[in-house]
Design an enzyme around this catalytic site. Structure first.
Site, PDB file in Angstrom:
ATOM      1  N   THR A   1     -37.042  16.584   7.104  1.00 33.85           N
ATOM      2  CA  THR A   1     -37.042  17.845   7.156  1.00 33.85           C
ATOM      3  C   THR A   1     -36.251  18.287   6.140  1.00 33.85           C
ATOM      4  O   THR A   1     -35.757  18.566   5.871  1.00 33.85           O
ATOM      5  CB  THR A   1     -36.054  17.364   8.154  1.00 33.85           C
ATOM      6  OG1 THR A   1     -35.934  16.250   8.953  1.00 33.85           O
ATOM      7  CG2 THR A   1     -36.078  18.511   9.486  1.00 33.85           C
TER       8      THR A   1
ATOM      9  N   MET B   1     -34.036  14.133   7.705  1.00 41.28           N
ATOM     10  CA  MET B   1     -33.179  13.291   8.636  1.00 41.28           C
ATOM     11  C   MET B   1     -32.939  11.897   8.061  1.00 41.28           C
ATOM     12  O   MET B   1     -34.697  11.264   7.876  1.00 41.28           O
ATOM     13  CB  MET B   1     -34.218  13.601  10.020  1.00 41.28           C
ATOM     14  CG  MET B   1     -32.996  13.006  10.770  1.00 41.28           C
ATOM     15  SD  MET B   1     -31.645  13.842  10.883  1.00 41.28           S
ATOM     16  CE  MET B   1     -31.430  13.824  12.787  1.00 41.28           C
TER      17      MET B   1
ATOM     18  N   ASP C   1     -34.763   7.294   4.991  1.00 42.16           N
ATOM     19  CA  ASP C   1     -35.670   6.537   4.289  1.00 42.16           C
ATOM     20  C   ASP C   1     -35.503   7.213   2.528  1.00 42.16           C
ATOM     21  O   ASP C   1     -35.256   8.340   2.382  1.00 42.16           O
ATOM     22  CB  ASP C   1     -37.029   7.197   4.571  1.00 42.16           C
ATOM     23  CG  ASP C   1     -38.194   6.698   3.970  1.00 42.16           C
ATOM     24  OD1 ASP C   1     -38.202   5.584   3.387  1.00 42.16           O
ATOM     25  OD2 ASP C   1     -39.118   7.674   3.900  1.00 42.16           O
TER      26      ASP C   1
END
Length: 357
Positions: free
Chosen positions: A169, A287, A290
């Site tokens: 994001t 976000m 990962d």
């Protein structure tokens, strides 16, 4: 706190599907629906939503024009919901440049089996948008900025080195900010950005038009070269593979990792395995988590790792997770990431901020 969502789309079917998906969530609710941007403008004033979902093609005023005005005058988190077409792929990239937090394709009402996954995805993007630090839109220069560090960067330091970048994001603009500051003779750059597959080609072309280096979607098996950046296609994991003295791209349609394909963790883990301390890892805004474990794997092999700082992130999720587990060698504001990369590769000393320092 419940997330208040306003839906703006000229398709009644899309409005219904989005409303059903959003209202089914315990943490969000639809406070209004608008068939065009002019109606949405008035609803924003009266309803004060937390997040706006916005169509691209609408009557009276298209989504891009409305987004540009909105982000100049009343910035707020926006998720663009666009059709999967070549034309709208380019338009969606432009929407991200104008300040949209996320882009997503429209739901396919003809495919009921995919609606549940789509509902999860749109709601995840709304949550990410709500957490985003949104800024007033300021037009960006169309040309790559001069960077003093680039003039001191020798082509010889690119030999045998690899730069790996991951983002989610807010990452499209963060990646652009980094790439346009890299010199033509930088080491090969491999990139994973969480993005729908129909948008990654347009994103790579846009980056290529702005950067001194050549940017393209990665092809399976191609050899990576200095002065080039390789973006993971939205349908496949991107891995680094070493064959003799050369590095190559490998694409894989294996299962998603951390709910993502491509996954940043997959790229970073492959860099740790194949390049070790010859690689440099960069984890930008996003976000979730990962990339954190993959960056830790790189760090443990001796690779230098950089996490974007909280103040410059749209969403301080992925870099925060990496910092929390000791995966970052230094933390840097976005505007300094390219210079830190070049300085580190050149053997220079950066103004390092280490986790915990």
């Amino acid at each position: 706190m419940t997330i208040k969502v306003l839906i703006c789309d000229d398709s009644a079917a899309t409005r219904m599907l989005l409303r059903r998906a959003i209202d089914a969530q315990a943490d969000m609710t639809v406070v209004g629906v608008a068939a065009d941007a002019l109606i949405a403008r008035e609803m924003i004033k009266s309803l004060n939503p937390d997040v706006l979902t916005l169509d691209v093609e609408m009557p009276r005023m298209d989504g891009l024009e409305f987004l540009e005005r909105l982000m100049r005058l009343r910035p707020m988190p926006v998720v663009m919901v666009s059709a999967f077409t070549g034309k709208d792929s380019d338009t969606s990239i432009m929407a991200l440049e104008l300040g949209a937090v996320e882009v997503l394709g429209k739901p396919d009402a003809r495919n009921p089996s995919s609606l549940a996954a789509y509902s999860d995805e749109i709601c995840d993007k709304i949550r990410a948008a709500r957490a985003a630090h949104v800024h007033r839109f300021v037009p960006q220069s169309a040309t790559a900025p001069a960077d003093a560090a680039a003039g001191q960067f020798s082509a010889r330091v690119a030999q045998g080195r690899i730069v790996c970048i991951g983002a989610s994001t807010g990452g499209t603009e963060a990646i652009r900010e980094v790439l346009i500051r890299l010199p033509r003779h930088c080491p090969p750059v491999l990139i994973v950005q969480h993005m729908p597959e129909m948008f990654t080609g347009a994103f790579a072309k846009r980056l290529d038009s702005l950067s001194q280096i050549h940017v393209k979607e990665a092809d399976n098996g191609e050899r990576v070269e200095p002065g080039c950046a390789y973006l993971a296609p939205g349908h496949s994991h991107l891995l680094l593979k070493r064959r003799g003295l050369a590095y190559h791209c490998e694409l894989s349609r294996a299962d998603p990792v951390n709910r993502h394909r491509p996954s940043v963790d997959v790229l970073f883990q492959s860099a740790a395995d194949q390049a070790g301390k010859a690689a440099l890892g960069v984890l930008l805004t996003g976000m979730g988590k990962d990339g954190a474990q993959g960056l830790l794997a790189m760090h443990r092999t001796g690779a230098w790792t950089i996490g974007q700082d909280q103040a410059s992130c749209v969403v301080y999720g992925m870099p925060r997770e990496a910092a929390a587990i000791g995966a970052v060698s230094e933390v840097a504001p976005l505007a300094e990431v390219a210079q830190r990369i070049m300085s580190r590769l050149s053997g220079g000393v950066t103004a390092t901020t280490k986790h915990g320092a």
